[in-house]
Write an enzyme that holds these catalytic residues in place. Sequence first.
Site, PDB file in Angstrom:
ATOM      1  N   ASP A 187       0.862  -1.180   0.000  1.00 23.89           N
ATOM      2  CA  ASP A 187       0.000   0.000   0.000  1.00 23.89           C
ATOM      3  C   ASP A 187       0.899   1.232   0.000  1.00 23.89           C
ATOM      4  O   ASP A 187       1.677   1.435   0.935  1.00 23.89           O
ATOM      5  CB  ASP A 187      -0.895  -0.017   1.244  1.00 23.89           C
ATOM      6  CG  ASP A 187      -2.023   1.000   1.161  1.00 23.89           C
ATOM      7  OD1 ASP A 187      -2.267   1.554   0.064  1.00 23.89           O
ATOM      8  OD2 ASP A 187      -2.664   1.245   2.202  1.00 23.89           O
ATOM      9  N   HIS A 216      -3.616  13.912   0.091  1.00 21.97           N
ATOM     10  CA  HIS A 216      -3.954  13.057   1.235  1.00 21.97           C
ATOM     11  C   HIS A 216      -2.854  13.103   2.290  1.00 21.97           C
ATOM     12  O   HIS A 216      -3.125  13.270   3.485  1.00 21.97           O
ATOM     13  CB  HIS A 216      -4.173  11.614   0.761  1.00 21.97           C
ATOM     14  CG  HIS A 216      -4.372  10.640   1.883  1.00 21.97           C
ATOM     15  ND1 HIS A 216      -5.492  10.644   2.680  1.00 21.97           N
ATOM     16  CD2 HIS A 216      -3.583   9.636   2.362  1.00 21.97           C
ATOM     17  CE1 HIS A 216      -5.394   9.669   3.587  1.00 21.97           C
ATOM     18  NE2 HIS A 216      -4.242   9.052   3.415  1.00 21.97           N
ATOM     19  N   ARG A 264      -0.081  15.402  12.788  1.00 19.91           N
ATOM     20  CA  ARG A 264       1.214  15.876  13.256  1.00 19.91           C
ATOM     21  C   ARG A 264       1.266  17.392  13.314  1.00 19.91           C
ATOM     22  O   ARG A 264       0.673  18.004  14.201  1.00 19.91           O
ATOM     23  CB  ARG A 264       2.334  15.313  12.365  1.00 19.91           C
ATOM     24  CG  ARG A 264       2.623  13.839  12.602  1.00 19.91           C
ATOM     25  CD  ARG A 264       3.860  13.392  11.828  1.00 19.91           C
ATOM     26  NE  ARG A 264       3.758  13.749  10.423  1.00 19.91           N
ATOM     27  CZ  ARG A 264       3.189  12.959   9.495  1.00 19.91           C
ATOM     28  NH1 ARG A 264       2.735  11.783   9.832  1.00 19.91           N
ATOM     29  NH2 ARG A 264       3.106  13.348   8.252  1.00 19.91           N
ATOM     30  N   GLU A 268     -10.863   4.126   2.427  1.00 18.22           N
ATOM     31  CA  GLU A 268      -9.844   4.864   1.681  1.00 18.22           C
ATOM     32  C   GLU A 268     -10.075   4.580   0.209  1.00 18.22           C
ATOM     33  O   GLU A 268     -10.103   3.414  -0.220  1.00 18.22           O
ATOM     34  CB  GLU A 268      -8.428   4.440   2.112  1.00 18.22           C
ATOM     35  CG  GLU A 268      -8.111   4.904   3.529  1.00 18.22           C
ATOM     36  CD  GLU A 268      -6.646   4.739   3.913  1.00 18.22           C
ATOM     37  OE1 GLU A 268      -5.990   3.810   3.409  1.00 18.22           O
ATOM     38  OE2 GLU A 268      -6.165   5.550   4.724  1.00 18.22           O
ATOM     39  N   GLU A 316      -8.943   4.161  -3.266  1.00 19.03           N
ATOM     40  CA  GLU A 316      -7.647   3.878  -3.882  1.00 19.03           C
ATOM     41  C   GLU A 316      -7.848   3.122  -5.192  1.00 19.03           C
ATOM     42  O   GLU A 316      -8.901   2.545  -5.446  1.00 19.03           O
ATOM     43  CB  GLU A 316      -6.777   3.007  -2.956  1.00 19.03           C
ATOM     44  CG  GLU A 316      -6.672   3.559  -1.540  1.00 19.03           C
ATOM     45  CD  GLU A 316      -5.536   2.942  -0.735  1.00 19.03           C
ATOM     46  OE1 GLU A 316      -4.610   2.359  -1.342  1.00 19.03           O
ATOM     47  OE2 GLU A 316      -5.579   3.048   0.493  1.00 19.03           O
ATOM     48  N   ASP A 361      -9.719   0.529   0.779  1.00 15.86           N
ATOM     49  CA  ASP A 361      -8.842   0.085   1.862  1.00 15.86           C
ATOM     50  C   ASP A 361      -9.453   0.531   3.193  1.00 15.86           C
ATOM     51  O   ASP A 361      -9.127   1.600   3.710  1.00 15.86           O
ATOM     52  CB  ASP A 361      -7.446   0.686   1.665  1.00 15.86           C
ATOM     53  CG  ASP A 361      -6.435   0.086   2.614  1.00 15.86           C
ATOM     54  OD1 ASP A 361      -6.678  -1.018   3.127  1.00 15.86           O
ATOM     55  OD2 ASP A 361      -5.383   0.723   2.828  1.00 15.86           O
ATOM     56  N   GLN A 383      -5.613   2.494  14.314  1.00 16.01           N
ATOM     57  CA  GLN A 383      -4.429   2.948  13.576  1.00 16.01           C
ATOM     58  C   GLN A 383      -3.621   3.957  14.385  1.00 16.01           C
ATOM     59  O   GLN A 383      -2.398   3.861  14.492  1.00 16.01           O
ATOM     60  CB  GLN A 383      -4.889   3.563  12.250  1.00 16.01           C
ATOM     61  CG  GLN A 383      -3.774   4.084  11.366  1.00 16.01           C
ATOM     62  CD  GLN A 383      -4.320   4.817  10.130  1.00 16.01           C
ATOM     63  OE1 GLN A 383      -5.524   4.858   9.890  1.00 16.01           O
ATOM     64  NE2 GLN A 383      -3.427   5.394   9.357  1.00 16.01           N
ATOM     65  N   LYS A 418      -5.665  -1.729   9.575  1.00 19.73           N
ATOM     66  CA  LYS A 418      -5.713  -1.712   8.112  1.00 19.73           C
ATOM     67  C   LYS A 418      -5.946  -3.078   7.481  1.00 19.73           C
ATOM     68  O   LYS A 418      -6.076  -3.155   6.263  1.00 19.73           O
ATOM     69  CB  LYS A 418      -4.365  -1.201   7.576  1.00 19.73           C
ATOM     70  CG  LYS A 418      -4.077   0.233   7.902  1.00 19.73           C
ATOM     71  CD  LYS A 418      -4.811   1.135   6.944  1.00 19.73           C
ATOM     72  CE  LYS A 418      -4.345   2.564   7.089  1.00 19.73           C
ATOM     73  NZ  LYS A 418      -4.985   3.406   6.084  1.00 19.73           N
ATOM     74  N   SER A 457     -10.046  -5.282   2.890  1.00 18.13           N
ATOM     75  CA  SER A 457      -9.888  -4.322   1.791  1.00 18.13           C
ATOM     76  C   SER A 457     -10.650  -4.927   0.623  1.00 18.13           C
ATOM     77  O   SER A 457     -10.576  -6.130   0.391  1.00 18.13           O
ATOM     78  CB  SER A 457      -8.426  -4.135   1.411  1.00 18.13           C
ATOM     79  OG  SER A 457      -7.693  -3.642   2.517  1.00 18.13           O
TER      80      SER A 457
END
Length: 421
Positions: free
Chosen positions: A132, A139, A148, A205, A207, A239, A246, A259, A263
């Site tokens: 992944d 993103h 953060r 997610e 993807e 996903d 997480q 995760k 999926s």
Amino acid sequence: MFEINSPLNNSWIPVAVDSDFPIQNIPFGVFKTQRSEPRCCTRIGDTIIDLAALAENGYFDDIEMDSSVFYSSTLNDFMSCGKSVTSKVREQIALLFNSQNPEFPNQQKSEILYPADEVLMLMPITVGDYTDFYSSIEHATNVGKMFRDPENALLPNWKHLPVGYHGRSSSIVVSGTDIHRPKGQILPAGVENPIFSPSRLMDFELEMAFITNRSTELGDSIPVENAEEYIFGFTLFNDLSARDIQKWEYVPLGPFLGKNFGSVISPWIITLEALEPFRVEGPVQVPEVLPYLKTTGKRNFDINLEVYLQPEDSSPSLICQSNHKYLYWNIAQQLAHQTINGCNINSGDMYASGTISGPTENSFGSMLELSWGGKKDIHLADGQTRKFIQDNDTIIMKAYAQNGSVRIGFGDVITKILPAK
Ligand code: CA
């Protein structure tokens, strides 16, 4: 020369205007019926075409290949024939079903063709290894800002290499598979020690994933310029992610149980050949990347991506519109980077892009971003709101490249989230 992708081509099989599967698409999948074992197939409009039955009727006799690969419950052996074969199969299908050519006799139609609503689509490949990536700058920036430091959202390595991690292939399943809300350790705000709980922050997610069609030797690296020769095609990929699991577990080694509980992919693999008319250039990469990652030309694809959320007993609401073209790192760079250290690959490996977010708020490819970490409501058509996925919500993803009258679609990825077991 016959142009498979020409918008002028039509099929003698009826195709609705908004179908994902015009004769220019020719996706590959695996199906079964109540009477038959799993077999490889393609699809035009709402008609499933049994590739093993096409072979039995001699329609692939001019192609040098072992047509027993079609009597398989996965596409792995077919993909492993390599593009010299798989491209010819695609071309032959495009010719056989072209409206310029005669329809099959009724006897053959009954052996080869099935209405799509009378078959069960299966997991199309056995996924070997699964990677992944994290290749959308929008993103990565959004998540960096939330988790953060808003001033330094991207970590120093991000623009120098396609960040990724090795995921788990056992829990990659096909559209229509319901997924139970995962349980695990979470650390709710203001609490000192973790608790054991069903995830409270379930997310999707958005993807896309590419699939490789051959092996390399340990120690070898795939040059970026040749990387696409190792790629059979794309599938659409949800996903699923438990943000609270997480967040508590991911430092220092990265994603783990948040995760790998499910999926979900579309039942169809769309070949790179079908997507050729939709190539576009990716974002300009500054600073310049190292030579082993340098690509030229059009390496991204203009593929519209949509996510709908459907509460139980209600209708679906469109909550995200993004596009594959936003990806900062392209698939050739991803595969070149994956193997630059000598890591070997195999046919049937899967490489997901990472969440594909665009620049606008309605193009964010996860609820984490759409609700900005749970601070904003996502409004649904029926008046309900969401921050994350609730039990019995269904997530529907769609992907399609569109070029005037031709729509190359991927088939829906439909996932219902059930309560924790
Ligand atoms: Ca992901």
